[in-house]
Design a protein around this motif. Structure first.
Motif, PDB file in Angstrom:
ATOM      1  N   ARG A 153       0.831  57.981  19.111  1.00 42.74           N
ATOM      2  CA  ARG A 153       2.004  57.905  18.248  1.00 42.74           C
ATOM      3  C   ARG A 153       3.240  58.271  19.054  1.00 42.74           C
ATOM      4  N   HIS A 177       7.391  51.050  16.025  1.00 42.42           N
ATOM      5  CA  HIS A 177       6.685  50.271  17.049  1.00 42.42           C
ATOM      6  C   HIS A 177       7.298  48.877  17.099  1.00 42.42           C
ATOM      7  N   ILE A 187       6.200  51.154  22.032  1.00 39.58           N
ATOM      8  CA  ILE A 187       5.014  50.464  21.545  1.00 39.58           C
ATOM      9  C   ILE A 187       5.486  49.267  20.733  1.00 39.58           C
ATOM     10  N   ASP A 244       0.613  46.816  19.350  1.00 39.00           N
ATOM     11  CA  ASP A 244       0.071  48.076  19.861  1.00 39.00           C
ATOM     12  C   ASP A 244       0.047  48.125  21.381  1.00 39.00           C
ATOM     13  N   HIS A 292       1.610  49.184  24.879  1.00 41.27           N
ATOM     14  CA  HIS A 292       2.419  50.328  25.278  1.00 41.27           C
ATOM     15  C   HIS A 292       3.103  50.071  26.615  1.00 41.27           C
TER      16      HIS A 292
END
Length: 475
Positions: A309, A320, A364, A368, A370
Motif C-alpha cells: 500500500r 493507484h 502504483i 498493480d 509498481h
C-alpha cells in the motif's frame, strides 16, 4: 529415521540423495565443483563441529569454504553472521560485538580474537540432523549503515523458504534451470537468492567469482542474476551480450536498472530483463514475472503472499493512478523478525496495524504495477512546493547519449526548500554547454519544475558493494 519436516534446502535431503537423487554439478564456485552428495557430506561434517554454537561469523568470500560454512550452519541450526570481506576495522568490530558471534567458521581476518573453526573440504559425515524450527533465525544480515551503525536484520528459516518459493513461482524457476551469477555472498541477492535458492529448488548454480561479461557469456546458464552495473557492462560488449540470448531469464535487482540499459539488453538478447524489488528486511516482495509484462523502469506486482500500500505524509491512502507518489508499505510471510538488539528501531519501522515501512517511495498503477521512485529520505525531492521523484529525472538524463551515469539529489535551497542537482558521469567530457543542454533535454521530456537547476560533472559515482549509488556522499 524419518528426516522430519520439509527441508529449507530441499535438494539436500539425505534420504533422496542416498536413493540416487545426486547431480555432479550442484555448486560451482572458485573453480571447484561440488556434487550434491559432496556438498551434503562436507557440510554435515561442518555441522558436527559447530552444532553446539548459537551464532558464528562467516567471512563471506566467494569460495567453496564459504558455501560449506553456510550450509553446515543451516544443517545444524546455527545462526550465520555473514561478514563482508572488505569490512573496515570499525565495521568489523561492530558486527562481531553486536551479533555476539562466538567464532569464525572458515576463513578469518588477521589478528582476530575469536576462535577459528576450520572448514575441511574433504571431510565427510553422513549423520542426519532434524530440521530446525522454521521460526529459528537462520541469518543476521547487516545493513549498509547509511544512517548510522549497521543494523542486524534477523531472517528466519520460514521467511527465507516463503520468499524463495514465491520467486520460484513468479520466475518459473525449477530444477531444470542452471543459475549463473557473480554477486557477493553477504547480502540477500547473492547469498539467499543466489545460493539458497538453487539449493531449495534443486537447480545447479555457477558462481563466476566476479560478475564479468566474459564469465557470464561463457557460463551457459538458463537463469542469470545481476545488478545494474553488471548489465551495463554486458550491453557495452554486444557480442558477449548476444550469447545470453540462449538463457531463459535475465534478472536485475539491488538497484534501479536504467531504462536505456533495459532496452539495449532486450535488443541484444531478444528478451526484456525481469526486474524485482526488495531489501534485507523484506527479501523480494515485488517482481515482474516470467510469463508476464516486463516494463522498463517498473518492478512488477507483489509476489505470492505479499500485500502493498501507499501512504502520504499524513498516513492517508495514495491513489493507484500510476502518477501519485507515496511511501511504500508491505506485509507478507518473508519479512524479517526485527533488528538485533534494536527494539526501538524495530518498532519504529512498523505501523500499528502491522505493515512494514520500507522507507522507499513508489507509484502504483491500476494494474498493480509498481515503480520505485527511491528512498524517501534522499530520492523524494520537495522543491518549490512539488514532490518530485529523482528516478524520473535520472531516467530522462540517461536517455541522452552524452550521459554514462547519473545521480539526482535535492540539495538545501533557501528559496525552493530543495533544488534539483544532477551529478553526471559524462561519456567524454563535461562543459557548461553540455550542462545547459542536459537541463533542456530533461525539460523537453518532463514538467518544467522537474528540470535540474544545476548539473555537476564527476568522474565516478560513489557505490557500495551491491552497486547502489551512495547519494548521501554527494553534495
Amino acid at each position: 529415521m524419518p528426516y522430519g519436516p520439509p527441508l529449507l534446502l530441499a535438494s539436500l535431503n539425505p534420504n533422496a540423495i542416498a536413493a540416487g537423487a545426486d547431480i555432479p554439478d550442484a555448486v560451482t564456485i572458485d573453480d571447484a565443483t561440488l556434487s550434491r552428495s559432496d556438498l551434503l557430506g562436507a557440510a554435515t561434517s561442518v555441522a558436527e563441529r559447530i552444532a553446539r554454537a548459537d551464532r558464528v561469523a562467516v567471512l563471506a568470500e566467494p569460495t567453496v569454504r564459504t558455501v560449506l560454512a553456510v550450509v553446515g550452519c543451516l544443517i545444524a541450526g546455527v545462526t550465520v553472521v555473514p561478514v563482508p570481506p572488505d569490512s573496515g576495522a570499525a565495521e568489523l568490530e561492530h558486527i562481531l560485538r553486536d551479533s555476539g558471534a562466538q567464532a569464525w567458521l572458515g576463513a578469518a581476518p588477521e589478528g582476530t580474537e575469536l576462535p577459528v573453526v576450520p572448514v575441511r573440504l574433504h571431510a565427510r559425515s553422513w549423520h542426519t540432523y532434524p530440521e530446525p524450527d522454521p521460526a529459528s533465525t537462520a541469518f543476521i544480515l547487516y545493513t549498509s549503515g547509511t544512517t548510522g551503525a549497521p543494523k542486524g536484520v534477523m531472517l528466519s528459516r520460514g521467511a527465507i523458504a516463503a520468499g524463495l518459493d514465491a520467486l520460484a513461482e513468479a520466475w518459473d524457476w525449477t530444477w531444470k534451470d542452471t543459475l549463473v551469477h557473480g554477486l557477493p555472498l553477504f547480502h540477500v541477492h547473492g547469498l539467499i537468492l543466489g545460493l539458497l535458492g538453487p539449493l531449495r529448488v534443486g537447480s545447479p548454480v555457477i558462481h563466476t567469482g566476479k560478475p564479468t561479461p566474459e564469465a557470464y557469456a561463457a557460463a551457459g546458464g538458463s537463469l542469470y542474476f545481476g545488478v545494474p552495473t553488471v548489465w551495463s557492462r554486458i550491453v557495452e560488449q554486444p557480442e558477449l551480450a548476444r550469447q545470453l540470448g540462449k538463457a531463459r531469464l535475465l534478472v536485475s535487482g539491488s538497484a534501479p536498472l536504467p531504462v536505456p540499459v533495459f532496452e539495449k539488453l532486450a535488443e541484444l538478447t531478444g528478451q526484456p530483463p525481469v526486474e524485482r524489488y526488495g531489501m534485507s528486511e523484506t527479501m523480494i516482495t515485488l517482481s515482474t514475472r516470467a510469463d508476464g509484462e516486463r516494463r522498463p523502469g517498473w518492478v512488477g506486482t507483489p509476489v505470492s503472499g505479499v500485500e502493498t500500500r501507499l501512504r502520504d505524509e499524513s498516513g492517508a491512502p495514495v491513489p493507484h493512478d500510476g502518477e501519485s507518489i507515496g511511501a511504500l508499505q508491505v506485509r507478507g510471510p518473508m519479512l524479517f523478525d526485527g533488528y538485533l538488539n534494536r527494539p526501538e528501531a524495530t518498532a519504529a519501522d512498523w505501523t500499528e496495524d502491522g505493515w512494514f515501512r520500507t522507507g522507499d517511495v513508489a507509484v502504483i498503477d491500476a494494474d498493480d504495477f509498481h515503480r520505485i521512485v527511491g528512498r524517501e529520505s534522499i530520492d523524494l525531492i520537495k522543491s518549490g512546493g512539488y514532490r518530485i521523484g529523482a528516478g524520473e529525472i535520472e531516467t530522462a538524463l540517461l536517455g541522452h547519449p552524452a550521459v554514462a551515469e547519473v545521480a539526482v539529489v535535492g540539495l538545501p535551497d533557501d528559496d525552493l526548500g530543495q533544488r534539483i542537482v544532477a551529478f553526471v558521469v559524462p561519456r567524454e567530457g563535461g562543459s557548461a554547454e553540455l550542462g545547459a543542454e542536459l537541463i533542456a533535454h530533461v525539460g523537453a521530456q518532463v514538467s518544467a519544475h522537474k528540470r535540474p537547476r544545476e548539473v555537476r560533472f564527476v568522474d565516478t559515482l560513489p557505490r557500495n558493494a551491491m552497486g547502489k549509488v551512495q547519494k548521501k556522499l554527494l553534495g
